[in-house]
Design a protein around this motif. Sequence first.
Motif, mmCIF file in Angstrom:
data_model
loop_
_atom_site.group_PDB
_atom_site.id
_atom_site.type_symbol
_atom_site.label_atom_id
_atom_site.label_comp_id
_atom_site.label_asym_id
_atom_site.label_seq_id
_atom_site.Cartn_x
_atom_site.Cartn_y
_atom_site.Cartn_z
ATOM 1 N N ASN A 256 0.851 -1.270 -0.006
ATOM 2 C CA ASN A 256 -0.198 -0.065 -0.057
ATOM 3 C C ASN A 256 1.085 1.232 -0.069
ATOM 4 O O ASN A 256 2.079 1.055 -0.326
ATOM 5 C CB ASN A 256 -1.000 0.053 1.072
ATOM 6 N N LEU A 257 0.479 2.338 0.411
ATOM 7 C CA LEU A 257 1.121 3.627 0.181
ATOM 8 C C LEU A 257 0.837 4.246 1.868
ATOM 9 O O LEU A 257 1.047 5.502 1.987
ATOM 10 C CB LEU A 257 0.567 4.649 -0.706
ATOM 11 N N LEU A 258 0.749 3.435 2.871
ATOM 12 C CA LEU A 258 0.724 3.897 4.296
ATOM 13 C C LEU A 258 1.919 4.565 4.525
ATOM 14 O O LEU A 258 3.190 4.268 4.188
ATOM 15 C CB LEU A 258 0.625 2.807 5.230
ATOM 16 N N SER A 259 1.675 5.739 5.129
ATOM 17 C CA SER A 259 3.081 6.533 5.506
ATOM 18 C C SER A 259 2.819 6.819 7.099
ATOM 19 O O SER A 259 2.092 6.300 8.016
ATOM 20 C CB SER A 259 2.787 7.787 4.829
ATOM 21 N N GLY A 260 3.922 7.830 7.487
ATOM 22 C CA GLY A 260 4.200 7.914 8.874
ATOM 23 C C GLY A 260 4.745 6.698 9.482
ATOM 24 O O GLY A 260 5.611 5.759 9.218
ATOM 25 N N GLN A 261 4.809 6.655 11.180
ATOM 26 C CA GLN A 261 5.195 5.719 11.668
ATOM 27 C C GLN A 261 4.336 4.429 11.888
ATOM 28 O O GLN A 261 3.325 4.600 11.742
ATOM 29 C CB GLN A 261 5.732 6.247 13.177
ATOM 30 N N ILE A 262 4.893 3.261 12.257
ATOM 31 C CA ILE A 262 4.115 2.259 12.413
ATOM 32 C C ILE A 262 3.396 2.450 13.653
ATOM 33 O O ILE A 262 3.873 2.852 14.851
ATOM 34 C CB ILE A 262 5.223 0.872 12.861
ATOM 35 N N PRO A 263 2.079 2.264 13.832
ATOM 36 C CA PRO A 263 1.121 2.663 14.817
ATOM 37 C C PRO A 263 1.537 1.589 15.988
ATOM 38 O O PRO A 263 1.835 0.471 16.157
ATOM 39 C CB PRO A 263 -0.308 2.105 14.537
ATOM 40 N N ASN B 70 5.452 -0.225 1.712
ATOM 41 C CA ASN B 70 4.522 1.071 2.032
ATOM 42 C C ASN B 70 5.537 2.125 1.850
ATOM 43 O O ASN B 70 6.717 1.944 1.350
ATOM 44 C CB ASN B 70 3.868 0.554 3.503
ATOM 45 N N GLN B 71 5.158 3.252 2.705
ATOM 46 C CA GLN B 71 6.065 4.195 2.722
ATOM 47 C C GLN B 71 6.276 4.786 4.266
ATOM 48 O O GLN B 71 6.411 6.045 4.423
ATOM 49 C CB GLN B 71 5.561 5.538 1.985
ATOM 50 N N LEU B 72 6.423 3.690 5.106
ATOM 51 C CA LEU B 72 6.510 4.032 6.451
ATOM 52 C C LEU B 72 7.988 4.569 6.758
ATOM 53 O O LEU B 72 8.844 4.219 6.359
ATOM 54 C CB LEU B 72 6.277 2.748 7.210
ATOM 55 N N SER B 73 7.934 5.151 7.941
ATOM 56 C CA SER B 73 8.992 5.973 8.272
ATOM 57 C C SER B 73 9.290 5.935 9.906
ATOM 58 O O SER B 73 8.448 5.436 10.465
ATOM 59 C CB SER B 73 9.322 7.623 7.686
ATOM 60 N N GLY B 74 10.498 6.554 10.243
ATOM 61 C CA GLY B 74 10.741 6.825 11.674
ATOM 62 C C GLY B 74 11.406 5.344 12.155
ATOM 63 O O GLY B 74 11.826 4.419 11.450
ATOM 64 N N GLN B 75 11.184 5.199 13.508
ATOM 65 C CA GLN B 75 11.910 3.806 14.047
ATOM 66 C C GLN B 75 10.916 2.673 14.149
ATOM 67 O O GLN B 75 9.605 2.903 13.859
ATOM 68 C CB GLN B 75 12.058 3.972 15.631
ATOM 69 N N ILE B 76 11.387 1.505 14.177
ATOM 70 C CA ILE B 76 10.399 0.359 14.441
ATOM 71 C C ILE B 76 10.265 0.413 16.003
ATOM 72 O O ILE B 76 11.185 0.560 16.623
ATOM 73 C CB ILE B 76 11.433 -1.039 14.200
ATOM 74 N N LEU C 9 10.666 -1.514 0.926
ATOM 75 C CA LEU C 9 10.531 0.007 0.217
ATOM 76 C C LEU C 9 9.684 0.702 1.228
ATOM 77 O O LEU C 9 9.171 1.834 0.852
ATOM 78 C CB LEU C 9 9.609 -0.260 -1.077
ATOM 79 N N ASN C 10 10.154 0.844 2.558
ATOM 80 C CA ASN C 10 9.994 1.871 3.458
ATOM 81 C C ASN C 10 11.036 2.303 3.925
ATOM 82 O O ASN C 10 12.241 2.247 3.205
ATOM 83 C CB ASN C 10 9.151 1.163 4.609
ATOM 84 N N GLN C 11 10.946 3.067 4.580
ATOM 85 C CA GLN C 11 12.219 4.321 4.935
ATOM 86 C C GLN C 11 12.402 4.221 6.351
ATOM 87 O O GLN C 11 12.722 5.242 7.020
ATOM 88 C CB GLN C 11 12.046 5.487 4.529
#
Length: 1102
Positions: A280-287, A304-310, A340-342
């Motif tokens: 998908n194209l989910l962004s921001g941090q992992i909830p 997706n396009q998730l970012s930030g820390q795990i 393909l996340n960041q």
Amino acid sequence: MPPCLFLCLFLFFPHLYASFSSSGSHSCSLLIQFKNSFSITEAAYSSCGPKSYPKTNSWKEGTDCCSWDGVTCDHLNAHVIALDLSCSWLSGNFPSNTTLFLLPHLQKLNLAFNDFNLSKIPSDLGRFTSLFYLNLSNTGSLSLAFCDLQGKFPKNIFDLPNLNLLNLGGNQNLNLDPLKFNRSSNLEHLDLSFVSFSTEFIDSVDNLQALKYLDLSGNSFFQGLSLILGGANFFGGLPDWMGNLVSLKVLDLSHSNLSGPGPRSLGNLLQLAYLDLSQNLLSGQIPRSLENLLQLTYLDLCENQLSGQIPRSLGKLLQLTHLGLWQIIGEPLATHSFRLNQLSEKIPRSLGNLLQLTNLGLWQNQLSGQIPRSLGNLLQLTDLDLWQNQLSGQIPRSLGNLLQLTDLNLWQNQLSGQIPISLGNLLQLTHLDLSQNQLSGQIPLSILNLTQLEYLGISENSLEGSIPDEVTTFPNLIYLGLSDNLLNGTLPSWLYTAPSLKVIILSQNQFSGHIQEFQSKSLEHLYLNNNKLQGPFPSSIFQLLNLTLLVLSSNNLSGVIELRMFSNLPNLKYLDLSFNSLYLTSNTTSTVNLRSLFLSSCNLSEFPQFLKGLKSLERLDLSCNKIEGKIPQWMQEVGNDSLTYLNVSHNSLTEVEHFPWKNIEFLDLSSNLIRGNLPIPASTINVFLISNNSFNGEVSSLICNATYLQILDLSHNYLSGTIPQCFGNLSNILQVFNLKKNEFYGTIPLTFAKGCQLTNFNLNGNLLEGPLTPSILNCNGLEVLDLGNNKINDTFPHWLGSLPFLQVLVLKSNHMHGSLRVNSSKSSPFFSKIQIFDLSSNYFSGPLPVRYINSFKAIINLEKIGSTVSYMGVNDSRGSGFYTYSIGIVMKGQDRELVKIFTMWMIIDLSNNQSEGGIPKVIGKLNLLKGLNLSHNNLNGDIPSSIGSLTSLEWLDLSSNRLSGTIPNRLADLSFLSSLNVSENQLHGQIPQGKQFNTFGNDSYEGNKGLCGFPVSKGCNIIEPAPPNVLEKDGSKSNIAFEWKVVLIGYGCGVVFGMLVGYVVFQTGKPKWLVNLVENQHEKRRRRKSKKGNRSSGRRRI
């Protein structure tokens, strides 16, 4: 049993049996009619794999249908209650009045994975009032994947009171509008993957409070946007109502182009065991709310396009077994993957708490830091994929605890140190890839323990030493990749005997010795190029019948090879023997099926006869040989329809009449002796290189028919006439346009098309007069612009500064004039990427361009160059190679023709102009500058001491100006400075001493009468305080101490004579012999005093 009851049963049983028999035979007849509605086609659906077979083949009239494949009956009354015909090869139109509707007791119907030819779904399906299971998924044709039933879906099916499973997946042509689910539904399992529906419909799913399984993957449904069939083409966020389905155990929303952040409400699904939000194209941090899903065993967030820390809180999901495995052919579906996340920063140590984990894949992110040692706790782990990140440090020894591990992928990181010996404990390992890191040391002997290993890749590191050698090593190894290291020694013996080995890649190392004879016949790919191997070509290679690719180039192999021997290898497609000491003989033709043949620098003196039989040849390289004359006529038949690549450069060819190859894409004839007019290649040409020949005449505009042309190099010939204007139209595909060192005249092409793709535009060394047109700004990606050595009469085109990627600008040796000062008030930077700026030998006037110097961010080191290659150039998009840019510059006072431009070269040359004023201090900001030439101008003032900050400077030429003052002592700290020229100025004072200045000769300073000290012959006088009223002619203080010493020397010969001599010297500074005499006497006395340890009162002279 009471007699009356027995009598009742006795009397009723015949009627019961008759009813049972009648009902059963009626149902069987209906099923036979249904069977006859379709044909059996094996290719009806391929997704079922080996489980598919024609179940209806067992349906025979006169037999009990309850025993037929796919049919289930109620044993009490023989009613057909379930029908499973999934994957049954059924093909044909689904009849609207099918006899299935006459089976009122049917509770379960599964027709998935058949081919119903886009039939309309029958509305009478709602008559199955007992139905609780309906599966019509993927009943589609092979040619139109996921397309089977079409039309409006019957509304009454949703009203079936007992329905708890509905699977319509893959029926993209079904129309579910304007249907809605109601709250009375008992549906527990709903699969609407790859089906078309509206937002209003899908929002009604919120009514299904009993739902446990929900699959809406492959759709575009949220936020009311338009739907596009064929998969996910929707952009919208996950709705919060998903968190209301608290009974859900399985939720699949993959392949749906969902965007925005994942909703926190997902944390309400406490029963959830399976969650797939991949692709998908989910962004921001992992909830962080996912930490509530303590029953979760499967989590997939890949692509997706998730970012930030795990989140560290993921370490609380102790039931997880799948936390990341990318889909690999032949392996299980990807699980919790962040592809393909960041995602960035460190891998949390808390992941080491997930003791049930079997798959962990965090690849293709931006994770940094060290690999946590806690991952060594995951004893159930079978797959660990951390590749393509920025992980650093050593590989933890604790990974040797993962005894169940079969796949370990750590490639393309920044891992360093040695390979841990503990990896030898991983006896189940079949795939090990540590390539593209910074590992050093030797390959540990313990790696020989990995007898199950099938894939071993440690390429592109800094490993040294030899490859461990044991005869029985790696019995199951299929792939061995150790290229681009520092490995040495001889090739290990097991390499020739490994029974399963198919691919050997040992190129770019330092292996030596002979290539031994191969005993195993399994080999398919063999790369041994760029080593130090020597000796004869092993004859056993001609027995490797599976060999398809052989690359032995750039070694020191010797001996004679008869090319026809390669005809013994029926599968050989790629052969490279270039750059050895081999002698190739070819007296006969061949029928080998070679597609690519590279024989560069193989001592060939003619086109080999071997080529005559290569009718399917696609790539041929005969460069750097001794081939003379013209291309023979029979070469027209070599790959006439298939040849796409031909390189015959660096030979002694003298004539080319035409190019017969119809599909040629790459043609290199450079560095030969070819004369005559320029032949025009086929319109398919992509790269056309004919530089360094003797072609003459005009260039025909027919060359513009080559609409795929990307790289054109006609430099260093005798071509003349005007440049065809049609080249401007080609600029939307052309990347390199090099006409350097010819005899073209007239104007530069006036127009460059919008979307221009030019990266290198080189017209240096012609007779062009016209100005450069601003339409070149359409070439947004231009990197090199070289118009030097022409007759361009114009002012400086300041607008070139807005080209965002321009790295090299050469306008030298033209008739350009005017000021370089920028009059614009715009604050946008000019030439921010520039690395080479050469405006020398023109008529530019006024002050040096301070505005530009401040904007040279690449030289100031404020802007990353971003290149991973050593030279400037461009890759051919067809994979034919790397074309390097060239340039002519003045380096250290010498004209140089550089066939390659180092990406780290930073040069400014404004020499031979009429620039005035001082050298600006801001020039000291150009930290990465390697060459600075401001010679032959009218510059004045001091040499700014800020030049001493140019720590990368290698040459500095400030000669032939009107500079004054002293040479700053800070210049002595420029440790890379190897060439200095400040001659013909008005400098004075002592020349700095020590370090690099001890290497410069007298010619670096000549023409500056006021300079003294090494290496000029003039010594520097000792300066002592003098009475303020005693001045020399030029107004400076006189050397009064020297004159009074002369007076004292003359005292012994008479006071009068001494005073007269002193007076003469005082007034004139002559005779010179007397000055030297006195100075030498003083120096001797000073040295004697110094030896005695007394403090000298005079200053040391050089």
